[in-house]
Design a protein around this motif. Structure first.
Motif, mmCIF file in Angstrom:
data_model
loop_
_atom_site.group_PDB
_atom_site.id
_atom_site.type_symbol
_atom_site.label_atom_id
_atom_site.label_comp_id
_atom_site.label_asym_id
_atom_site.label_seq_id
_atom_site.Cartn_x
_atom_site.Cartn_y
_atom_site.Cartn_z
ATOM 1 N N VAL A 14 81.194 -25.942 -25.537
ATOM 2 C CA VAL A 14 80.810 -26.721 -24.653
ATOM 3 C C VAL A 14 79.795 -26.377 -24.454
ATOM 4 C CG1 VAL A 14 80.897 -28.480 -22.486
ATOM 5 C CG2 VAL A 14 83.346 -27.781 -24.170
ATOM 6 N N TYR A 15 78.371 -26.740 -24.808
ATOM 7 C CA TYR A 15 77.084 -26.552 -24.314
ATOM 8 C C TYR A 15 76.860 -27.058 -23.160
ATOM 9 C CZ TYR A 15 77.059 -24.323 -29.093
ATOM 10 O OH TYR A 15 77.440 -23.364 -29.613
ATOM 11 N N SER A 16 75.977 -26.821 -21.738
ATOM 12 C CA SER A 16 75.831 -27.290 -20.932
ATOM 13 C C SER A 16 73.982 -27.148 -21.003
ATOM 14 C CB SER A 16 75.800 -26.661 -19.816
ATOM 15 O OG SER A 16 74.914 -26.894 -18.596
ATOM 16 N N ARG A 17 73.862 -28.571 -22.079
ATOM 17 C CA ARG A 17 72.398 -28.685 -21.908
ATOM 18 C C ARG A 17 72.171 -27.996 -23.211
ATOM 19 N NH1 ARG A 17 70.206 -32.418 -18.686
ATOM 20 N NH2 ARG A 17 70.858 -32.494 -16.801
ATOM 21 N N GLY A 18 72.480 -27.673 -24.175
ATOM 22 C CA GLY A 18 72.179 -26.995 -25.220
ATOM 23 C C GLY A 18 72.446 -25.612 -25.923
ATOM 24 N N THR A 19 72.501 -25.093 -24.603
ATOM 25 C CA THR A 19 72.866 -23.426 -24.264
ATOM 26 C C THR A 19 74.455 -23.521 -24.049
ATOM 27 O OG1 THR A 19 70.845 -22.994 -23.698
ATOM 28 C CG2 THR A 19 72.528 -20.836 -23.238
ATOM 29 N N LYS A 20 75.145 -21.760 -24.579
ATOM 30 C CA LYS A 20 76.826 -22.211 -24.488
ATOM 31 C C LYS A 20 77.247 -21.494 -22.993
ATOM 32 C CE LYS A 20 80.517 -19.146 -25.984
ATOM 33 N NZ LYS A 20 80.763 -18.001 -25.729
ATOM 34 N N ILE B 226 83.559 -35.099 -26.507
ATOM 35 C CA ILE B 226 83.327 -33.894 -27.914
ATOM 36 C C ILE B 226 84.223 -33.661 -28.292
ATOM 37 C CG2 ILE B 226 83.157 -30.885 -27.791
ATOM 38 C CD1 ILE B 226 82.402 -31.567 -24.782
ATOM 39 N N ASP C 280 81.389 -28.645 -31.726
ATOM 40 C CA ASP C 280 81.069 -28.288 -30.766
ATOM 41 C C ASP C 280 80.204 -29.746 -29.436
ATOM 42 O OD1 ASP C 280 80.659 -25.211 -31.016
ATOM 43 O OD2 ASP C 280 78.719 -25.207 -32.011
ATOM 44 N N ASP D 184 78.181 -31.065 -25.907
ATOM 45 C CA ASP D 184 77.065 -30.863 -25.387
ATOM 46 C C ASP D 184 77.735 -31.789 -24.022
ATOM 47 O OD1 ASP D 184 74.608 -29.734 -24.704
ATOM 48 O OD2 ASP D 184 73.718 -31.297 -22.968
ATOM 49 N N THR E 19 77.345 -33.459 -20.219
ATOM 50 C CA THR E 19 76.053 -33.360 -18.372
ATOM 51 C C THR E 19 76.784 -34.376 -17.742
ATOM 52 O OG1 THR E 19 74.614 -35.534 -19.059
ATOM 53 C CG2 THR E 19 73.982 -33.002 -19.886
#
Ligand SMILES: [Zn+2]
Length: 510
Positions: free
Chosen positions: A289-295, A326, A331, A333, A335
């Motif tokens: 799960v990314y937070s705005r594109g970053t792990k 997801i 992967d 994202d 938000t």
């Protein structure tokens, strides 16, 4: 009754769980609840990995005893899991004395079988990975995952002869395509084998925090070797009673993050082969799960707190949002803004609306009494739910939770369109009772089926749905068969109606 044994990775306790960790547990819980619903004798294991160097360091920095620190953190983890409605049957901690027994037992057994030897180890070690790292893997001299400089280690260690298992591992993976999922992870692992497996150092000298080696008290077992054994020690392997081990082993599914597949798909099965223990049936490496594109990670400081998100959305809604938004094998994202949009569109406007409009019509036109089940109602119900339960099962068995929800939502959307087409309010005005009753009963049955299929995803909301429908709401007693058997004649009256998913406003920008 068939058994089903599902596990998750056990977590280091030196940082609180983030949303990515929560996602793994929610997926595993969804699977466990689904298996229970489908009638399996299910055993669901989670826990904490406490013998990490970072745990020891963190405790020392806080001036706390390592064990006391672990006790406190394990409690915090369990509180988060309870809040997210995670229904594990057992929570293992690697500092449990029975776990240490199993670790020593397996270590000794592998040693006796000739797959553990001593040798000199020299190399770089990332304490956050708890793994040796090659010079070539470093970026600017740092571990790329943790942006941290590795430590230089030089000591006499015990080694596990992983290289001797290359052929057996490759053969097993190739002849058991279900063993490593999804496919992309299997191909990665086969590639690692092709490049050549190296033996693994499995002891640390001069450390106190860990399980002592059975043959050398001044060394402790390498934390990964220690941790992996939790999957069998939890069942009483090498303990006082191995009844559970005989019942539930081998594991049907180890659910883990895709970054630790090498431990679970190479080292763990090789350890089991070396100790003459049956291999698990499947290792499933889920995405991040990314937070705005970053792990999300502690070191990178972009953590979304699952506790906070569960307070904002409610645990069941958070579970739904993560599992629908997801795909479990990829992967994705997360938000808050997107989640609110999803909530309003799918839960408030589609599922919630179908519930409230159907129940309020049953209240208005029939004073809450359930209309009779007729062949006309049955025909409409069949049309609205065609293929839903079959597809749901196929997808759930593949851990394709998002697709199982898609299959449910097709019927929910069809049922909302059905209301628009049938216009029950016009049937009421025209006093066409037969058509009105059939329409309402068909809709009620769709809701009943949906309430059953919702149990693995939103257990508390599912119970609420049952209560409003006037059906038994003890979800632990519910069975998937109910979703295949509409038209229960014992169903008499709906319960009290309250909005299931009230609309959410976006939080004001700060
Ligand atoms: Zn690292």
């Amino acid at each position: 009754m068939s058994k089903y044994y599902v596990t998750t990775a056990i977590d280091y306790v030196n940082a609180k769980p983030h949303l990515g960790t929560a996602y793994e547990k929610i997926g595993a819980d969804c699977l466990a609840r689904y298996k229970r619903l489908a009638g399996f004798d299910t055993y669901f294991l989670m826990g904490t990995d406490e013998h990490s160097t970072n745990v020891e360091k963190e405790a020392a920095q806080l001036g706390e005893d390592a064990q006391a620190y672990c006790d406190r953190m394990a409690e915090e983890f369990e509180a988060v899991w309870a809040k997210l409605h995670i229904s594990y049957d057992q929570f293992i901690r690697t500092t449990d004395p029975s776990h240490a027994n199993a670790v020593q037992d397996i270590f000794q057994k592998i040693y006796d079988n000739g797959y553990i030897y001593t040798g000199l180890y020299k190399g770089l070690y990332c304490v956050s990975c708890e793994e040796f790292v090659g010079e070539k893997d470093l970026v600017d001299g740092k571990c790329p995952r943790h942006q941290q400089e590795p430590e230089w280690i030089e000591e006499t260690n015990y080694f596990f002869a992983l290289s001797k298992f290359s052929d057996r591992l490759r053969n097993h993976i190739e002849t058991h395509p279900e063993f490593i999922q999804p496919d992309i992870r299997r191909n990665e692992i086969l590639n690692v084998i092709k490049l050549g497996l190296e033996d693994v150092s499995i002891s640390r000298t001069g450390k106190k925090w860990g399980v002592p080696l059975p043959m050398a008290e001044n060394q402790v077992v390498y934390v990964w070797f220690d941790a992996l054994i939790n999957y069998v020690s939890a069942l009483g392997y090498a303990g006082g009673s191995n009844e559970k081990f005989l019942r539930y082993w081998p594991a049907d599914c180890h659910i883990i993050g895709k970054d630790i597949t090498r431990f679970h798909c190479l080292i763990w099965p090789a350890m089991l082969m070396a100790a003459d223990i049956t291999l698990p049936k499947c290792v499933f490496g889920h995405g991040f799960v990314y937070s705005r594109g970053t792990k999300m990670s502690k070191t990178l400081g972009n953590i979304v707190d699952p506790n906070e998100m569960a307070s904002f959305f409610g645990a069941d809604v958070l579970r739904y949002i993560l599992l629908r938004g997801i795909a479990f094998n990829r992967d994705g994202d997360f938000t808050v803004e997107q989640s609110i949009t999803r909530y309003n569109a799918e839960l408030a406007n589609e599922l919630g609306n179908l519930f409230s409009r159907t129940l309020s019509m049953v209240q208005r036109y029939r004073k809450g009494e359930i209309p009779e089940w007729t062949s006309e109602a049955g025909a409409d119900y069949n049309r609205l739910t065609e293929g839903m339960v079959d597809q749901y099962q196929v997808f759930m068995d593949r851990l394709a939770f998002d697709e199982a929800l898609d299959a449910m939502w097709k019927s929910i959307q069809a049922a909302n369109r059905y209301v628009e087409e049938k216009k029950p309010w016009e049937l009421a005005r025209a006093d066409d009772k037969a058509a009105l009753w059939n329409t309402l009963r068909a809709l009620l049955e769709v809701l009943r089926t949906v309430s059953v299929l919702c149990v693995p995803f939103m257990p508390v909301k599912a119970a609420e749905m049952r209560g409003q429908l006037g059906l038994p709401d003890d979800i632990s007693a519910m069975k998937l068969e109910e979703a295949r058997n509409p038209g229960d004649t014992g169903w008499k009256k709906i319960g009290a109606i309250t909005p299931l998913f009230p609309k959410l406003e976006s939080p004001a920008e700060e």
